[in-house]
Scaffold this active site. Sequence first.
Site, mmCIF file in Angstrom:
data_model
loop_
_atom_site.group_PDB
_atom_site.id
_atom_site.type_symbol
_atom_site.label_atom_id
_atom_site.label_comp_id
_atom_site.label_asym_id
_atom_site.label_seq_id
_atom_site.Cartn_x
_atom_site.Cartn_y
_atom_site.Cartn_z
ATOM 1 N N HIS A 83 0.842 -1.205 0.000
ATOM 2 C CA HIS A 83 0.000 0.000 0.000
ATOM 3 C C HIS A 83 0.883 1.264 0.000
ATOM 4 C CE1 HIS A 83 -3.061 2.811 1.294
ATOM 5 N NE2 HIS A 83 -3.943 1.887 1.624
ATOM 6 N N GLU B 109 -0.980 1.035 -5.425
ATOM 7 C CA GLU B 109 -0.756 -0.168 -4.618
ATOM 8 C C GLU B 109 -0.705 -1.415 -5.502
ATOM 9 O OE1 GLU B 109 -3.772 -0.124 -1.486
ATOM 10 O OE2 GLU B 109 -3.997 2.021 -1.826
#
Length: 300
Positions: free
Chosen positions: A169, A272
């Site tokens: 992330h 991500e």
Amino acid sequence: MDDSNRLNRDFGVAGVRFVDGPAGLVVAEVVNGLASARIALQGAQVLGYRRNGEAPLIWLSRLAQFVAGRPVRGGVPICWPWFGPHAADARFANHGFARNAPWRVVRVTALVDGSTQLEFQLVQSAATRVQWPHAADLRSIVTVGARLAVELLTTNTGREPFVLGQALHAYFDIGDIRRATVSGLDGCEYVDKVDGGGRKRQRGSVTFHGETDRIYLATGNRCEIADPILNRRIVIASRGSRSTVVWNPWRAKADGMGDFGPEGWAGMVCVETANAADDMRTLAPGEQHRLAAVYSDAPL
Ligand code: BG6
């Protein structure tokens, strides 16, 4: 959680120092001839990375809160073993437990090209097994060099298959989200999480005009963030992933989250590298899956 004195004794490699960070969270500080980085043992979370002589590549909120067992806003959190909300139980943490759990240091190596590699292993416990009752080994291998590389290795060590959702992330540091664009996703279908999860198709580069929260599907292995303010491109090269999440909360949502800081949202974007939505993976007993991303920058 490991004690920094013991870690310095057991993993003493030139350019790596374990320090006691805020709230007792141990942080590995890496400084070599190519770059510097900070990695928290909680979550094996990269908190920052910069190539020597360059601006930081990774964004960390000025109001990031360091609390044991709670997520830290920014860096490269590891979402595992599910991405987003838990499918069945809202009490379980968003994006899984790996980013909030302690990890142990397995290995610290100075590589011949001058980069430094650290391997971490997720520490599982009764609390994590309640949320995910599968037998798995999770390693994160972080390489700090002229590029930043993060690899997640999941092995099914049990007797039953399991389904895995995950993401690296990464929060990137950019001049202004309103001027940034993301290329590499042209033609891909995406799940638009700010429009009821409807499916749409990307045309051209992604531009940002408000809250953006999308899971792109059937994605390739390279995305680029163009940043005309910092005058650079950030390149995200991935492996083991066919889904890419693009996220910026915009002002109102970021203000409501409390840990973004004033205008923090304008200086970041998440791209991500994921196994999410249609791209979740089923691992048979003994099977291993490698999800990897290499982050670098170049002049625009
Ligand atoms: C993104 C999700 O990956 O992470 C968003 O797509 C979510 O929906 C965001 O808001 C941040 O999540 P968290 O749990 O770190 O606040």
